[in-house]
Design an enzyme around this catalytic site. Structure first.
Site, PDB file in Angstrom:
ATOM      1  N   ASP A 269       0.982  -1.197  -0.019  1.00 31.51           N
ATOM      2  CA  ASP A 269      -0.074  -0.083   0.042  1.00 31.51           C
ATOM      3  C   ASP A 269       1.028   1.205   0.117  1.00 31.51           C
ATOM      4  O   ASP A 269       2.062   1.113   0.475  1.00 31.51           O
ATOM      5  CB  ASP A 269      -0.817  -0.100   1.196  1.00 31.51           C
ATOM      6  CG  ASP A 269      -2.143   0.974   0.842  1.00 31.51           C
ATOM      7  OD1 ASP A 269      -1.884   1.756  -0.164  1.00 31.51           O
ATOM      8  OD2 ASP A 269      -3.201   0.793   1.650  1.00 31.51           O
ATOM      9  N   TRP A 270       0.321   2.305  -0.671  1.00 32.02           N
ATOM     10  CA  TRP A 270       1.206   3.532  -0.696  1.00 32.02           C
ATOM     11  C   TRP A 270       1.940   3.894   0.602  1.00 32.02           C
ATOM     12  O   TRP A 270       1.386   4.576   1.600  1.00 32.02           O
ATOM     13  CB  TRP A 270       0.430   4.565  -1.516  1.00 32.02           C
ATOM     14  CG  TRP A 270       0.493   4.720  -2.941  1.00 32.02           C
ATOM     15  CD1 TRP A 270       0.854   5.681  -3.763  1.00 32.02           C
ATOM     16  CD2 TRP A 270       0.194   3.411  -3.667  1.00 32.02           C
ATOM     17  NE1 TRP A 270       0.743   5.270  -5.058  1.00 32.02           N
ATOM     18  CE2 TRP A 270       0.491   3.923  -5.079  1.00 32.02           C
ATOM     19  CE3 TRP A 270       0.011   1.989  -3.643  1.00 32.02           C
ATOM     20  CZ2 TRP A 270       0.272   3.221  -6.120  1.00 32.02           C
ATOM     21  CZ3 TRP A 270      -0.138   1.258  -4.518  1.00 32.02           C
ATOM     22  CH2 TRP A 270       0.051   1.738  -5.931  1.00 32.02           C
TER      23      TRP A 270
END
Ligand code: BGC
Length: 732
Positions: A269-270
């Site tokens: 995930d970012w």
């Protein structure tokens, strides 16, 4: 190598030709590389890549892209949110929008709405249309679907997920993936795993029994990987076993890659990767979004090469602290993704009539009728009546907010506009009744005086109307249904409970239409004759809501999660213990174990306001001839569903199974099969559901294996988890 390189080039030019030929996305062009050819090509390419070229592919070069190898003609990979449409183009180096004028999309219904359709065929056409839009925008990967289980009604991201039941989510996620990937776009199943709340999402360590993990929180991911053959998967921000899920030895190495045989790419995930060594060793393949605060700008002087899987990884390999064994595995996966998504697919298409129709087709089966006393609905559009439309959601956008799933739609029909169109003979007046303040992060609700004035205006309008259509609910404001924060209360926000009370006191003909991806309390339920759960329906929202109100659409949605009467009736909140929700000092324990949603309500005898699987229709059904039989391999359920009313409609027959005298704790019953049937008025449809006995296994924590208990089981057949029409005991 030249051969492979020219093959890639050949593919590129072939694709350009096909783009011209096939505006309709005829995607089954013959000249695709087979899996064996792809693996052979990778074998040829891998030894020719330098350490620098390999490591470059493992991390972002911009907010949403990763580099290829220009020297060999290996293209970049482009990633995009997801999961309800293709997000507008983001700047290279920051989270701002690029301001393109050709990137508006079709907004499809939220995944919680898709779940309410109980219709896997719709999940497939959803996927195809979304995949085509992604291709048109030249995205290799769409960041979705989300399949985290609905554990608490406070979770800000439940609207992006598929409800509280692992079987329902599994049945729907597979065709969604098949649909998207049939266009050559990769899916990225997220957020793996245990991302069941937004509160402390970056830090919380979830302690959950292995059984609950296996029986509730992993099945939809497993289905996505094993049956859906998802090409990528996104790790979640939270931790499990005190290790971040984006580099987690148990979740990624042991379960995902070893047990399930996942051959795709794990993307963080970012900003979800935190450590070079763990990222290298524990299953992460591509690192995105790190060294940003996740929302605005890059911090300090960090650049793309400072990511965990960038310079620090190169240096560790050069120093011999890490070997290139894992590196080569990661690169192989990334090349595989590259070939898979650059395999002579069609060009896709965007915001075409066909996609808007798909959005409409899904939305029309999602709307869920919760109450319809005295058949106040549908309203007759031929009458010259006075309609008071009240509520902010009648006019505001519900698509352009909510966090990373926000979209820039080509259009979004507001409910007020839909109602005006469907009721041309009516005198329609509008009052907002309340205001949510503003659209996004950090805004305070409107001052009390304004709310009072708005409420008074709405009540005044309601007094003289023949019917009130109230359109409210949550919206995608921060701490409503929005990424980055959980809801702060189970009630409807912005004073809506008091407003509905006040309006209902002056006008008994009140139809309450609520948008949300979450359950909420309804203290006013007895005072209003009709309630419609309208979810977030995307571009076609207002049209579909109005068509339900005038009867052009007969609602057939079913709740994909329970609506508890009050928050304390929901499993994690019943403990009234911050360790259970939202966690203390970044630690959290799932004490409710395997009893989430209806499993909790049923087993503990806590009646919900509306049960899982519930939804009414404008027609009536008579379910007859229910027959249950079993062999050693499966349980077979058949029944006839007769439409005894005056309009055609659809019913979802649901089969739950429970174990009698189990040696382990069990939920009273679990959904194991369902089928949705469309039945014309006066007609009868037959339903046949087959349940593999395999699916009755429980996860034994002592042996760490799935086990089937012999003995008596009860098969429940019904139209919701609470509306059970027949129970049959069987022996296995
Ligand atoms: C979200 C992901 C999303 C990513 C990229 C993260 O904050 O959790 O779901 O795909 O951002 O926008």
């Amino acid at each position: 190598m030249n051969k492979v390189f020219s093959f890639v080039l050949a593919l590129t030019s072939l694709c350009a030709t096909s783009c011209k030929l096939s505006l309709d996305a005829e995607l089954s062009l013959d000249d695709k590389m087979s899996d064996a050819q792809i693996e052979a090509a990778i074998d040829t390419i891998l030894p020719q890549l330098s350490l620098e070229e390999k490591v470059a592919m493992l991390h972002a070069q911009s907010k949403f892209s990763t580099p290829g190898v220009p020297r060999l003609g290996i293209p970049e990979l482009w990633w995009s949110d997801g999961p309800h449409g293709v997000r507008a183009e983001i700047n290279w180096n920051d989270w701002g929008y690029a301001g393109w004028n050709n990137d508006s999309c079709t907004a499809f219904p939220a995944l919680s709405a898709l779940a309410a359709t109980f219709n896997p065929d719709l999940a497939y056409i959803y996927g195809v249309a979304l995949g085509e839009e992604s291709r048109y925008r030249k995205k290799n990967v769409i960041l979705g679907p989300g399949v985290n289980i609905y554990r608490t009604p406070l979770n800000g991201r439940n609207f992006e997920y598929m409800g509280e039941d692992p079987f329902l989510a599994s049945v729907l996620v597979v065709p969604y993936i098949h649909g998207v990937q049939s266009t050559g776009t990769a899916t990225s199943v997220k957020h793996y795993a245990l991302n069941n709340q937004e509160e402390d999402r970056m830090g919380v360590n979830v302690e959950v029994s292995e059984r609950a993990l296996r029986e509730l929180y992993l099945p939809a991911f497993k289905a996505a990987v094993v049956d859906g053959k998802a090409w990528t998967l996104m790790g979640s921000y939270n931790r499990y076993n005190n290790q971040h899920c984006c580099h987690n030895e148990i979740l990624l190495n042991k379960i995902l890659k070893e047990e399930w045989g996942f051959d795709g790419v794990v993307v963080s995930d970012w900003g979800g990767a935190h450590d070079t060594k763990e990222a290298a060793l524990y299953g992460l393949d591509v690192e995105m979004g790190s060294f940003t605060n996740g929302l605005d700008a890059q911090i300090g002087n960090f650049g793309w090469d400072d990511y965990n899987l960038a310079r620090p990884y190169r240096e560790a390999i050069k120093k011999g602290e890490l070997t290139d064994k894992e590196l080569n595995d990661k690169v192989r996966r990334i090349l595989r993704l590259n070939f898979r998504t650059n395999n002579n697919w069609g060009p896709g298409r965007m915001t075409c009539d066909a996609h808007m129709k798909t959005a409409h087709d899904i939305a029309r089966e999602a709307v869920t009728l919760l109450k319809n006393e005295g058949s106040i609905l549908p309203l007759d559009p031929s009458k010259k009546i006075k309609i008071a439309v009240i509520g902010e959601n009648a006019t505001r956008t519900l698509v352009k907010a909510g966090g990373s799933s926000e979209l820039k739609p080509k259009y979004e029909v507001a409910p007020l506009d839909g109602i005006k169109k469907q009721f041309p003979n009516a005198d329609i007046q509008y009052a907002t009744g309340y205001t949510s303040g503003a659209a996004f992060y950090g805004f305070a609700p409107a001052p009390k005086e304004d709310q009072k004035k708005l409420k008074a205006e709405a009540v005044e309008l309601a007094k003289s109307a023949d019917v009130v259509i109230y359109v409210g609910g949550l919206n995608k404001n921060y701490q409503q249904d929005c990424e980055g924060g959980d809801r702060q209360s189970y009630e409807l926000p912005f004073g809506q409970d008091a407003l509905i009370d006040a309006v209902a006191a002056v006008n008994k003909n009140m139809v309450v239409v609520l948008a949300s991806g979450n359950a909420y309390s309804m203290p006013w339920l007895d005072k209003v004759p009709a309630v419609v759960q309208a979810w977030y329906l995307g571009s076609e929202s207002g049209n579909v809501i109005a068509e339900v109100l005038d009867g052009s659409i007969n609602p057939s949605g079913k709740l994909p999660f329970s609506f508890p009467v009050k928050l304390a009736d929901s499993a994690p909140h019943s403990f009234n213990d911050p360790m259970v929700y939202p966690g203390v000092d970044h630690q959290q324990i799932y004490k409710e174990d395997i009893l989430v949603g209806y499993r909790w309500h049923d087993t503990k005898g806590i009646k919900p306001l509306f049960p899982f699987g519930f939804g009414l229709s404008y027609t009536t059904f008579d379910v007859k001839n229910i027959n249950v039989s079993n062999t050693a391999a499966d349980i077979k359920v058949s029944a006839d569903v007769a439409n005894t009313g005056s309009v055609c409609g659809a019913e979802v027959l649901q089969v739950y199974v429970g174990k009698v005298d189990s040696k382990v704790a069990r939920a009273q019953k679990e959904l194991k099969g369902f089928q949705k049937v469309n039945v014309n008025k006066g007609a009868t449809a037959s339903v046949n559901i087959s349940i593999p006995v395999e699916s009755l296994k429980f996860f034994n924590e002592e042996t760490h294996a799935w086990e089937l208990e012999k003995g008596k089981y009860v098969v429940y057949v019904g139209t919701s988890s609470a509306d059970i029409l027949s129970t049959t005991e069987i022996e296995l």
